[in-house]
Motif scaffolding. Structure first.
Motif, PDB file in Angstrom:
ATOM      1  N   LYS A 161       0.830  -1.211   0.000  1.00  0.00           N
ATOM      2  CA  LYS A 161       0.000   0.000   0.000  1.00  0.00           C
ATOM      3  C   LYS A 161       0.860   1.255   0.000  1.00  0.00           C
ATOM      4  O   LYS A 161       0.610   2.204  -0.759  1.00  0.00           O
ATOM      5  N   GLU A 162       1.889   1.274   0.850  1.00  0.00           N
ATOM      6  CA  GLU A 162       2.782   2.427   0.930  1.00  0.00           C
ATOM      7  C   GLU A 162       3.575   2.602  -0.357  1.00  0.00           C
ATOM      8  O   GLU A 162       3.721   3.731  -0.872  1.00  0.00           O
ATOM      9  N   MET A 163       4.063   1.512  -0.913  1.00  0.00           N
ATOM     10  CA  MET A 163       4.862   1.602  -2.137  1.00  0.00           C
ATOM     11  C   MET A 163       4.005   2.058  -3.320  1.00  0.00           C
ATOM     12  O   MET A 163       4.440   2.864  -4.150  1.00  0.00           O
ATOM     13  N   THR A 164       2.785   1.566  -3.393  1.00  0.00           N
ATOM     14  CA  THR A 164       1.882   1.982  -4.467  1.00  0.00           C
ATOM     15  C   THR A 164       1.572   3.469  -4.357  1.00  0.00           C
ATOM     16  O   THR A 164       1.536   4.190  -5.365  1.00  0.00           O
ATOM     17  N   ALA A 165       1.363   3.941  -3.119  1.00  0.00           N
ATOM     18  CA  ALA A 165       1.093   5.364  -2.913  1.00  0.00           C
ATOM     19  C   ALA A 165       2.272   6.230  -3.346  1.00  0.00           C
ATOM     20  O   ALA A 165       2.088   7.379  -3.769  1.00  0.00           O
ATOM     21  N   ARG A 166       3.477   5.692  -3.270  1.00  0.00           N
ATOM     22  CA  ARG A 166       4.672   6.426  -3.678  1.00  0.00           C
ATOM     23  C   ARG A 166       4.943   6.310  -5.182  1.00  0.00           C
ATOM     24  O   ARG A 166       5.898   6.888  -5.691  1.00  0.00           O
ATOM     25  N   GLY A 167       4.130   5.538  -5.873  1.00  0.00           N
ATOM     26  CA  GLY A 167       4.347   5.332  -7.299  1.00  0.00           C
ATOM     27  C   GLY A 167       5.406   4.299  -7.601  1.00  0.00           C
ATOM     28  O   GLY A 167       5.896   4.214  -8.735  1.00  0.00           O
ATOM     29  N   MET A 168       5.746   3.477  -6.590  1.00  0.00           N
ATOM     30  CA  MET A 168       6.743   2.428  -6.801  1.00  0.00           C
ATOM     31  C   MET A 168       6.100   1.228  -7.496  1.00  0.00           C
ATOM     32  O   MET A 168       4.877   1.048  -7.480  1.00  0.00           O
ATOM     33  N   ASN A 169       6.935   0.411  -8.092  1.00  0.00           N
ATOM     34  CA  ASN A 169       6.503  -0.768  -8.838  1.00  0.00           C
ATOM     35  C   ASN A 169       6.492  -1.947  -7.867  1.00  0.00           C
ATOM     36  O   ASN A 169       7.538  -2.515  -7.559  1.00  0.00           O
ATOM     37  N   ALA A 170       5.312  -2.323  -7.358  1.00  0.00           N
ATOM     38  CA  ALA A 170       5.241  -3.329  -6.295  1.00  0.00           C
ATOM     39  C   ALA A 170       3.979  -4.158  -6.409  1.00  0.00           C
ATOM     40  O   ALA A 170       2.928  -3.658  -6.833  1.00  0.00           O
ATOM     41  N   THR A 171       4.076  -5.437  -6.011  1.00  0.00           N
ATOM     42  CA  THR A 171       2.943  -6.358  -6.066  1.00  0.00           C
ATOM     43  C   THR A 171       2.941  -7.243  -4.826  1.00  0.00           C
ATOM     44  O   THR A 171       3.959  -7.855  -4.495  1.00  0.00           O
ATOM     45  N   PHE A 172       1.802  -7.304  -4.147  1.00  0.00           N
ATOM     46  CA  PHE A 172       1.613  -8.258  -3.048  1.00  0.00           C
ATOM     47  C   PHE A 172       1.395  -9.636  -3.642  1.00  0.00           C
ATOM     48  O   PHE A 172       0.573  -9.808  -4.545  1.00  0.00           O
ATOM     49  N   ARG A 173       2.118 -10.629  -3.125  1.00  0.00           N
ATOM     50  CA  ARG A 173       1.994 -12.005  -3.619  1.00  0.00           C
ATOM     51  C   ARG A 173       1.401 -12.872  -2.518  1.00  0.00           C
ATOM     52  O   ARG A 173       2.048 -13.180  -1.522  1.00  0.00           O
ATOM     53  N   ALA A 174       0.146 -13.277  -2.709  1.00  0.00           N
ATOM     54  CA  ALA A 174      -0.570 -14.057  -1.702  1.00  0.00           C
ATOM     55  C   ALA A 174      -0.127 -15.513  -1.709  1.00  0.00           C
ATOM     56  O   ALA A 174       0.021 -16.120  -2.777  1.00  0.00           O
ATOM     57  N   THR A 175       0.061 -16.068  -0.518  1.00  0.00           N
ATOM     58  CA  THR A 175       0.473 -17.473  -0.396  1.00  0.00           C
ATOM     59  C   THR A 175      -0.447 -18.270   0.530  1.00  0.00           C
ATOM     60  O   THR A 175      -0.140 -19.409   0.878  1.00  0.00           O
ATOM     61  N   GLY A 176      -1.554 -17.681   0.928  1.00  0.00           N
ATOM     62  CA  GLY A 176      -2.502 -18.359   1.803  1.00  0.00           C
ATOM     63  C   GLY A 176      -3.923 -17.968   1.461  1.00  0.00           C
ATOM     64  O   GLY A 176      -4.169 -17.067   0.648  1.00  0.00           O
ATOM     65  N   GLN A 177      -4.868 -18.647   2.115  1.00  0.00           N
ATOM     66  CA  GLN A 177      -6.269 -18.476   1.731  1.00  0.00           C
ATOM     67  C   GLN A 177      -6.768 -17.054   1.943  1.00  0.00           C
ATOM     68  O   GLN A 177      -7.532 -16.523   1.121  1.00  0.00           O
ATOM     69  N   THR A 178      -6.347 -16.394   3.017  1.00  0.00           N
ATOM     70  CA  THR A 178      -6.847 -15.047   3.268  1.00  0.00           C
ATOM     71  C   THR A 178      -6.336 -14.080   2.212  1.00  0.00           C
ATOM     72  O   THR A 178      -7.099 -13.276   1.664  1.00  0.00           O
ATOM     73  N   GLY A 179      -5.043 -14.151   1.930  1.00  0.00           N
ATOM     74  CA  GLY A 179      -4.480 -13.280   0.904  1.00  0.00           C
ATOM     75  C   GLY A 179      -5.117 -13.491  -0.447  1.00  0.00           C
ATOM     76  O   GLY A 179      -5.357 -12.543  -1.201  1.00  0.00           O
TER      77      GLY A 179
END
Length: 333
Positions: A161-179
């Protein structure tokens, strides 16, 4: 795609941690959750309206999500009648439990009668290769914890969230059911056959642009005798460039293991870094994420300040304070 909004099913969860799937959806996708359904004896509360199935349908809910993550991932017999009723009343049903909905004949029959759908999130959707350890372009950050359910997913989501707000190139990678329920995709790592777990994380975090960061959702703990295997797959398959240490300081023992105490953050730092440097010798520990929800804010702030002075790393509660300082710590990697 699983239809939202959701009605979050908390069942008879014995404590808030047992409903961590529902809590994650509530915290990170609040617009998805119109209400909660709790059975007698439930000790979890998402602080959203309690609803019956009829009330939730009237409010627009389309899918009943099982928000419980119990030990062993089982569907309780006490839940079955309400799950069948939900399907018959037009809800789709989604679950991240190890016990699959599609293997429960009463649910299969009810869905067939009503024309509703069953979604088993904790089921790999394709075969994965065995890990090869080849270095991949792009950058990766992994959250590792002193225990299960200490805030590893929250840390990665807060950093994204913080990196996206800064315009950085970032992706959360989910590895469990909640994500996966939050983001709509990922790898249900603890349901992947052991020989292919590290390979599934290589596939989840493929070659990327040099300035791109994958924020990898952590699982288990290297020190948890029940779940250390999934953590090792993340450490080696993820080839992290950066590690963030995650901790919950009020816990009396390891989750589900009353005879085991949590390791120190120093022990986690040393063991995790040594193992991570097997796959990526340049890996560094960059910060500490602490879940201070069990403390009053002043107590939590004092603990973080003491920890930061002792360890020489930025120490924050990213959900309460934001993840800016953890993102700052990635600079230069």
């Amino acid at each position: 795609m699983i239809q939202h909004p959701y009605l979050l099913f908390l069942g008879d969860a014995p404590d808030p941690l047992a409903a961590k799937v529902a809590q994650g959806i509530r915290d990170w996708r609040p617009d998805f959750a119109v209400g909660q359904l709790r059975l007698p004896g439930c000790n979890a509360d998402m602080k959203i309206p309690d609803m019956t199935l009829d009330e939730a349908r009237a409010a627009g809910a389309k899918t009943l999500v099982i928000g419980v993550a119990n030990r062993g991932g089982v569907i309780s017999d006490s839940w079955m009648s309400i799950l069948v009723e939900a399907l018959e009343k037009g809800f789709d049903l989604a679950s991240g439990l190890h016990t699959l909905l599609r293997d429960q004949q009463p649910l299969v029959d009810a869905a067939a009668r009503a024309g509703t759908r069953l979604y088993d999130v904790r089921l790999p959707d394709r075969p994965y290769p065995i890990a090869n350890g080849v270095k991949r372009p792009g950058k990766r950050c992994l959250a590792v914890g002193t225990d299960c359910s200490v805030g590893k997913m929250y840390t990665a989501l807060a950093m994204e969230k913080e990196m996206t707000a800064r315009g950085m190139n970032a992706t959360f990678r989910a590895t469990g059911q909640t994500g996966i329920l939050i983001t709509g995709g990922g790898v249900p790592l603890d349901a992947v056959v052991a020989d292919f777990m590290a390979g599934s994380i290589e596939a989840l975090t493929p070659d990327n642009d040099p300035d791109h960061w994958d924020l990898i959702e952590g699982q288990g703990s290297l020190f948890h005798v029940s779940y250390s295997g999934v953590t090792m797959a993340l450490v080696h398959g993820g080839q992290p460039d950066a590690l963030v240490l995650c901790h919950e300081p009020t816990r009396p023992h390891m989750r589900g293991l009353p005879d085991y105490q949590l390791p120190s953050l120093e022990a986690l730092r040393d063991v995790a870094l040594q193992l991570a440097q097997v796959a990526n010798p340049a890996c560094k520990v960059v910060g500490i994420s602490v879940n201070t929800s069990g403390m009053i804010p002043e107590e939590g702030d004092a603990y973080l300040a003491e920890l930061e002075e002792k360890m020489g790393l930025p120490a924050v509660d990213p959900f309460r304070q934001g993840a800016a300082r953890l993102v700052d710590a990635l600079d230069g990697i």
